[in-house]
Motif scaffolding. Structure first.
Motif, short mmCIF file in Angstrom:
data_model
loop_
_atom_site.label_atom_id
_atom_site.label_comp_id
_atom_site.label_asym_id
_atom_site.label_seq_id
_atom_site.Cartn_x
_atom_site.Cartn_y
_atom_site.Cartn_z
N PHE A 157 0.83 -1.21 0.00
CA PHE A 157 0.00 0.00 0.00
C PHE A 157 0.86 1.27 0.00
O PHE A 157 0.52 2.26 -0.64
N ILE A 158 2.00 1.22 0.67
CA ILE A 158 2.84 2.43 0.81
C ILE A 158 3.40 2.90 -0.53
O ILE A 158 3.19 4.06 -0.90
N PRO A 159 4.09 2.06 -1.31
CA PRO A 159 4.58 2.57 -2.60
C PRO A 159 3.43 2.94 -3.54
O PRO A 159 3.56 3.89 -4.32
N GLU A 160 2.33 2.22 -3.47
CA GLU A 160 1.18 2.56 -4.33
C GLU A 160 0.64 3.93 -3.97
O GLU A 160 0.34 4.74 -4.85
N LYS A 161 0.51 4.20 -2.68
CA LYS A 161 0.01 5.51 -2.21
C LYS A 161 0.96 6.65 -2.58
O LYS A 161 0.54 7.76 -2.87
N LEU A 162 2.27 6.36 -2.59
CA LEU A 162 3.28 7.39 -2.85
C LEU A 162 3.62 7.55 -4.32
O LEU A 162 4.51 8.31 -4.67
N GLY A 163 2.92 6.84 -5.20
CA GLY A 163 3.15 7.01 -6.63
C GLY A 163 4.37 6.30 -7.17
O GLY A 163 4.85 6.63 -8.26
N PHE A 164 4.88 5.32 -6.45
CA PHE A 164 5.94 4.48 -7.01
C PHE A 164 5.31 3.66 -8.13
O PHE A 164 4.16 3.26 -8.05
N GLU A 165 6.08 3.42 -9.17
CA GLU A 165 5.58 2.63 -10.29
C GLU A 165 5.78 1.15 -10.01
O GLU A 165 6.86 0.71 -9.61
N PHE A 166 4.71 0.37 -10.21
CA PHE A 166 4.80 -1.08 -10.07
C PHE A 166 5.51 -1.61 -11.30
O PHE A 166 5.04 -1.44 -12.42
N GLU A 167 6.66 -2.23 -11.11
CA GLU A 167 7.45 -2.73 -12.24
C GLU A 167 7.20 -4.19 -12.54
O GLU A 167 7.49 -4.66 -13.63
N GLY A 168 6.69 -4.92 -11.57
CA GLY A 168 6.41 -6.32 -11.82
C GLY A 168 6.61 -7.19 -10.59
O GLY A 168 6.96 -6.71 -9.52
N THR A 169 6.38 -8.47 -10.80
CA THR A 169 6.52 -9.46 -9.74
C THR A 169 7.56 -10.48 -10.16
O THR A 169 7.47 -11.05 -11.25
N LEU A 170 8.54 -10.67 -9.30
CA LEU A 170 9.54 -11.71 -9.51
C LEU A 170 9.00 -12.98 -8.86
O LEU A 170 8.86 -13.04 -7.63
N ARG A 171 8.69 -13.97 -9.66
CA ARG A 171 8.08 -15.19 -9.15
C ARG A 171 9.15 -16.13 -8.59
O ARG A 171 10.24 -16.25 -9.16
N ASN A 172 8.80 -16.78 -7.49
CA ASN A 172 9.70 -17.71 -6.81
C ASN A 172 11.09 -17.10 -6.61
O ASN A 172 12.11 -17.74 -6.80
N GLU A 173 11.11 -15.85 -6.16
CA GLU A 173 12.34 -15.07 -6.10
C GLU A 173 13.03 -15.14 -4.75
O GLU A 173 14.22 -14.93 -4.63
#
Length: 188
Positions: free
Chosen positions: A153-169
């Protein structure tokens, strides 16, 4: 410029908060109590807190954080409520610093009793602005486990860009299974 010559303040302030480097006598007691108060939540997400540390172990963690601060390898700040005086809210840091780019990652944890008041969002915003504007970092990342919705929630609220999900990382905090890691960033 050599990072050791960088002017890094020992304290930052927001409207409601004071962020200060962990170097005062007694910090280990208040941080240890917050870890105790928040242990169930911390244990779920942080491998560091699979066992409740002693006060002495907490003091060592804080002293190592201060050493890394002085070496300009990471900048951990303890978060206090400005109005409440000594109310310890949590920690936030710039770590994983690569001075050649320059870039870093931001991390945080909150004392459970202060969760839901926007304190951590306010603290992370201040620290990210400090990194991007004062230190001229070109990239700041926030990484969190894909099931840790409060942390996302914090990066989303602050306008950070979602770059993706690293699976099994990564491994879960308790090391029992593979987990996915969400990556958010702000770039300069």
């Amino acid at each position: 410029m050599n990072p050791l010559l960088s002017d890094i303040p020992l304290q930052l302030e927001t409207e409601r908060l004071i962020l200060r480097a962990p170097l005062q006598t007694g910090d280990e007691e208040i941080v240890h109590q917050a870890i105790r108060d928040s242990f169930c939540e911390l244990k779920a997400w942080l491998s560091l807190f699979q066992e409740l540390p002693t006060v002495e172990e907490t003091e060592i963690l804080l002293k190592n954080a201060h050493i890394n601060f002085l070496k300009r390898e990471s900048f951990r700040y303890l978060i206090f409520d400005k109005g409440g005086g000594k109310d310890f809210i949590g920690t936030t840091s710039l770590h994983g610093i690569d001075w050649d780019i320059p870039k870093c990652e931001t991390g945080y944890w909150i004392n459970t009793k202060y969760s839901g008041n926007g304190y951590m969002t306010e603290a992370v915003k201040e620290l990210a602005n400090f990194g991007l504007n004062h230190l001229a970092f070109k990239r700041i990342e926030i990484r969190c486990e894909s099931r840790n919705f409060k942390s996302q929630f914090i990066p989303e609220k602050l306008g950070f860009e979602f770059e993706g999900t690293l699976r099994n990382e990564a491994l879960s905090a308790d090391g029992s299974k593979l987990t996915d890691t969400c990556i958010y960033s702000k770039v300069n």
